[in-house]
Design an enzyme around this catalytic site. Structure first.
Site, mmCIF file in Angstrom:
data_model
loop_
_atom_site.group_PDB
_atom_site.id
_atom_site.type_symbol
_atom_site.label_atom_id
_atom_site.label_comp_id
_atom_site.label_asym_id
_atom_site.label_seq_id
_atom_site.Cartn_x
_atom_site.Cartn_y
_atom_site.Cartn_z
ATOM 1 N N PRO A 119 0.802 -1.223 -0.117
ATOM 2 C CA PRO A 119 -0.023 -0.066 -0.080
ATOM 3 C C PRO A 119 0.943 1.282 -0.018
ATOM 4 O O PRO A 119 1.701 1.372 0.971
ATOM 5 C CB PRO A 119 -0.922 -0.174 1.378
ATOM 6 C CG PRO A 119 0.025 -1.066 2.222
ATOM 7 C CD PRO A 119 0.855 -1.732 1.285
ATOM 8 N N THR A 120 0.786 2.023 -0.966
ATOM 9 C CA THR A 120 1.421 3.445 -1.149
ATOM 10 C C THR A 120 0.401 4.200 -1.630
ATOM 11 O O THR A 120 -0.491 4.189 -2.174
ATOM 12 C CB THR A 120 2.440 3.299 -2.048
ATOM 13 O OG1 THR A 120 2.071 2.740 -3.421
ATOM 14 C CG2 THR A 120 3.689 2.153 -1.732
ATOM 15 N N THR B 256 -0.790 -0.043 9.603
ATOM 16 C CA THR B 256 0.335 0.284 9.928
ATOM 17 C C THR B 256 0.568 1.047 11.180
ATOM 18 O O THR B 256 -0.139 1.906 11.515
ATOM 19 C CB THR B 256 0.657 1.423 8.708
ATOM 20 O OG1 THR B 256 0.326 0.684 7.419
ATOM 21 C CG2 THR B 256 2.093 1.985 8.595
ATOM 22 N N SER C 292 8.281 -4.353 8.285
ATOM 23 C CA SER C 292 8.504 -3.265 7.399
ATOM 24 C C SER C 292 8.880 -2.051 8.167
ATOM 25 O O SER C 292 8.805 -1.916 9.309
ATOM 26 C CB SER C 292 6.947 -2.786 6.818
ATOM 27 O OG SER C 292 7.143 -1.705 6.043
ATOM 28 N N HIS D 125 8.578 0.865 6.686
ATOM 29 C CA HIS D 125 7.738 1.878 5.780
ATOM 30 C C HIS D 125 8.560 2.515 4.635
ATOM 31 O O HIS D 125 8.530 3.588 4.438
ATOM 32 C CB HIS D 125 7.313 2.915 6.887
ATOM 33 C CG HIS D 125 6.030 3.839 6.603
ATOM 34 N ND1 HIS D 125 5.164 3.832 7.277
ATOM 35 C CD2 HIS D 125 5.603 4.500 5.376
ATOM 36 C CE1 HIS D 125 4.130 4.863 6.874
ATOM 37 N NE2 HIS D 125 4.590 5.076 5.574
ATOM 38 N N ARG E 28 10.736 5.265 5.534
ATOM 39 C CA ARG E 28 10.315 6.776 5.364
ATOM 40 C C ARG E 28 9.765 7.454 6.695
ATOM 41 O O ARG E 28 9.286 8.432 7.041
ATOM 42 C CB ARG E 28 9.255 6.915 4.470
ATOM 43 C CG ARG E 28 9.359 6.603 3.139
ATOM 44 C CD ARG E 28 8.196 6.409 2.245
ATOM 45 N NE ARG E 28 7.254 7.330 1.813
ATOM 46 C CZ ARG E 28 7.552 8.000 0.983
ATOM 47 N NH1 ARG E 28 8.628 8.104 0.244
ATOM 48 N NH2 ARG E 28 6.683 9.048 0.598
ATOM 49 N N ASP F 253 8.460 -6.295 3.818
ATOM 50 C CA ASP F 253 8.847 -5.482 2.650
ATOM 51 C C ASP F 253 9.907 -4.345 2.888
ATOM 52 O O ASP F 253 10.525 -4.404 4.066
ATOM 53 C CB ASP F 253 7.580 -4.676 2.225
ATOM 54 C CG ASP F 253 7.109 -3.485 3.104
ATOM 55 O OD1 ASP F 253 8.055 -2.906 3.930
ATOM 56 O OD2 ASP F 253 5.878 -3.365 3.094
ATOM 57 N N GLY G 47 6.859 -1.879 -3.029
ATOM 58 C CA GLY G 47 6.390 -0.533 -3.002
ATOM 59 C C GLY G 47 6.766 0.434 -4.144
ATOM 60 O O GLY G 47 6.274 0.335 -5.144
HETATM 61 C C1 LIG Z 1 5.674 6.941 -1.780
HETATM 62 C C2 LIG Z 1 5.318 5.910 -0.772
HETATM 63 C C3 LIG Z 1 4.237 6.105 -0.042
HETATM 64 C C4 LIG Z 1 3.720 5.250 0.862
HETATM 65 N N1 LIG Z 1 2.520 5.390 1.402
HETATM 66 C C5 LIG Z 1 2.246 4.388 2.479
HETATM 67 C C6 LIG Z 1 0.927 4.601 2.936
HETATM 68 O O1 LIG Z 1 0.261 5.237 2.566
HETATM 69 N N2 LIG Z 1 0.749 3.711 4.202
HETATM 70 C C7 LIG Z 1 1.517 2.612 4.185
HETATM 71 O O2 LIG Z 1 1.281 2.045 5.114
HETATM 72 N N3 LIG Z 1 2.742 2.491 3.704
HETATM 73 C C8 LIG Z 1 3.159 3.511 2.796
HETATM 74 N N4 LIG Z 1 4.513 3.241 2.275
HETATM 75 C C9 LIG Z 1 5.160 2.247 2.599
HETATM 76 C C10 LIG Z 1 5.105 1.037 1.773
HETATM 77 O O3 LIG Z 1 3.718 0.462 2.211
HETATM 78 C C11 LIG Z 1 6.238 -0.056 1.900
HETATM 79 O O4 LIG Z 1 6.419 -0.509 3.326
HETATM 80 C C12 LIG Z 1 7.466 0.432 1.406
HETATM 81 O O5 LIG Z 1 7.378 1.278 -0.053
HETATM 82 C C13 LIG Z 1 8.379 -0.899 1.066
HETATM 83 O O6 LIG Z 1 9.625 -0.564 0.706
HETATM 84 P P1 LIG Z 1 10.102 -0.451 -0.834
HETATM 85 O O7 LIG Z 1 9.476 0.858 -1.452
HETATM 86 O O8 LIG Z 1 11.559 -0.280 -0.890
HETATM 87 O O9 LIG Z 1 9.484 -1.683 -1.679
HETATM 88 C C14 LIG Z 1 4.771 4.125 1.209
HETATM 89 C C15 LIG Z 1 6.009 3.976 0.619
HETATM 90 C C16 LIG Z 1 6.282 4.940 -0.412
HETATM 91 C C17 LIG Z 1 7.686 4.708 -1.076
HETATM 92 C C1 LIG Z 2 0.245 10.171 3.007
HETATM 93 C C2 LIG Z 2 1.371 9.756 3.656
HETATM 94 C C3 LIG Z 2 0.809 9.452 5.105
HETATM 95 C C4 LIG Z 2 1.943 8.475 2.960
HETATM 96 C C5 LIG Z 2 3.141 7.813 3.679
HETATM 97 O O1 LIG Z 2 2.808 6.745 4.290
HETATM 98 C C6 LIG Z 2 3.921 7.870 2.952
HETATM 99 O O2 LIG Z 2 4.416 8.762 2.226
HETATM 100 O O3 LIG Z 2 5.036 7.293 3.528
#
Ligand SMILES: Cc1cc2nc3c(=O)[nH]c(=O)nc-3n(C[C@H](O)[C@H](O)[C@H](O)COP(=O)(O)O)c2cc1C
Ligand SMILES: CC(C)CC(=O)C(=O)O
Length: 341
Positions: A79-80, A156, A228, A230, A233, A261, A284
């Site tokens: 989920p992104t 999350t 994870s 995240h 981030r 992940d 992601g």
């Molecule tokens: C641009 C972006 C937005 C994301 N938004 C969310 C989100 O809204 N909710 C969430 O639980 N994780 C979010 N994530 C984390 C991803 O679910 C995931 O943990 C992560 O992208 C995995 O790492 P990878 O990008 O190296 O595959 C986000 C990641 C990215 C890169």
């Molecule tokens: C809009 C944000 C809360 C989404 C997110 O989890 C992220 O950008 O890492």
């Protein structure tokens, strides 16, 4: 890069070319020094594979069952948020790409298409992701998840507040309208200072949510765990996820499946995560890069690339099914030196 991309990293290059810098920075970036962002990738490179040879690998079956759903491979779209910043069709195109590959689609509640739009546009098995939002938002999400056939809720848990992504702050990143919040909070931009994504998060999250308020595990409502950080981030200087996977797998003792992940860019990475105990991996950024470069087709190509690479890895390592991939098929950094492999 000349010609069609041949791997996921080349999709990132394509995405970088087509996206406005502010959006590329948003999608690719990590928190603060981005130590963890680099480590999520680098830690995979320190794990080596121990192949078995002269195994009959004339048939390779990558299919698996995740929370009761049979999928073509141990891959889930992570989920992104904000997919319409990558492509006008947003999460609808991503979900269609996932459906075409027969893998599970993780939909962020902070998506740019609504849960209803995603649900009505494709047959993919869908999971919805939520944060510890304020209660009225969570209640609304749960009702809509049930009504629209989402099969699991991903909570999350690392986001009592948003991590500091300095590129977003410098770029004055403006969050797109997160349509799922319509009628629940103001979906207009809420700050003109730095990144307004942070302001959005502050308006919706409940930072007091903690263990005291949930007896989820005792009540048996946790069907699985995702290891994870995240996508690096949130809290910088947390370890690479692949370096802590095995510890979590041991702690969970097989009670629920452990998913993983962070930093998956190759089929070999998926193989390593499975060998260290993951039931499946979530992808992601690569999916977002595929979406940015070529919409639904790009999403499908990225997932297919990773599937093909996993299939190749399994064949060359002597594993015909995902269950054949065991702990003894990889050496971690310490083991590498001990075994002189
Ligand atoms: C641009 C972006 C937005 C994301 N938004 C969310 C989100 O809204 N909710 C969430 O639980 N994780 C979010 N994530 C984390 C991803 O679910 C995931 O943990 C992560 O992208 C995995 O790492 P990878 O990008 O190296 O595959 C986000 C990641 C990215 C890169
Ligand atoms: C809009 C944000 C809360 C989404 C997110 O989890 C992220 O950008 O890492």
């Amino acid at each position: 890069m000349a010609g069609e991309p041949v791997n996921v990293n080349e999709f990132e290059e394509l995405a970088r070319k087509v996206l406005p810098k502010i959006y590329y920075d948003f999608f690719s970036g990590g928190a603060e020094d981005q130590y963890t962002l680099k480590e999520n990738i680098e830690a995979f490179r320190r794990i080596t594979i121990r192949p078995r040879i002269l195994v009959d690998v004339s048939k390779i079956d990558m299919s698996t069952i995740i929370l009761g759903h049979r999928t073509s491979a141990p891959i889930i779209v992570a989920p992104t948020s904000s997919h319409q910043l990558a492509h006008p069709e947003g999460e609808v195109a991503t979900a269609r790409g996932a459906a075409a590959c027969n893998v599970i689609m993780g939909v962020a509640f902070t998506s740019t298409c609504t849960m209803e739009e995603v649900a009505s546009s494709c047959k993919a098995v869908r999971f919805i992701q939520t944060f510890a939002f304020k209660r009225e938002i969570t209640a609304n999400m749960v009702q809509r998840a049930e009504r629209n056939g989402f099969r699991a809720i991903i909570l999350t848990a690392d986001t009592p507040r948003l991590g500091r992504k300095e590129a977003d702050i410098k770029n004055k990143m403006i969050a797109p309208p997160f349509k799922n919040f319509e009628g629940l909070i103001s979906t207009e931009a809420v700050s003109d200072k730095g990144s307004n994504v942070e302001a959005y998060a502050a308006e919706t999250l409940d930072p007091s949510f903690c263990w005291k308020q949930t007896k989820a595990i005792e009540a048996g409502v946790v069907a699985g765990i995702i290891v994870s950080n995240h996508g690096a981030r949130q809290l910088d200087y947390t370890p690479a996820t692949i370096s802590v996977l095995e510890e979590v797998v041991h702690a969970v003792q097989g009670k629920v499946p452990v998913l993983f992940d962070g930093g998956i860019r190759r089929g070999t990475d998926i193989f390593k995560a499975l060998a260290l105990g993951a039931k499946a991996v979530l992808i992601g950024r690569p999916v977002i890069y595929g979406l940015a470069a070529k919409g639904e087709t790009g999403v499908k190509q990225v997932i297919d690339m990773l599937k093909n690479e996993l299939e190749q890895t399994m064949a060359l390592a002597g594993c015909c099914t995902v269950d054949d991939i065991t702990r003894s098929h990889v050496n971690t950094e310490t083991e590498r030196f001990l075994c002189r492999m």
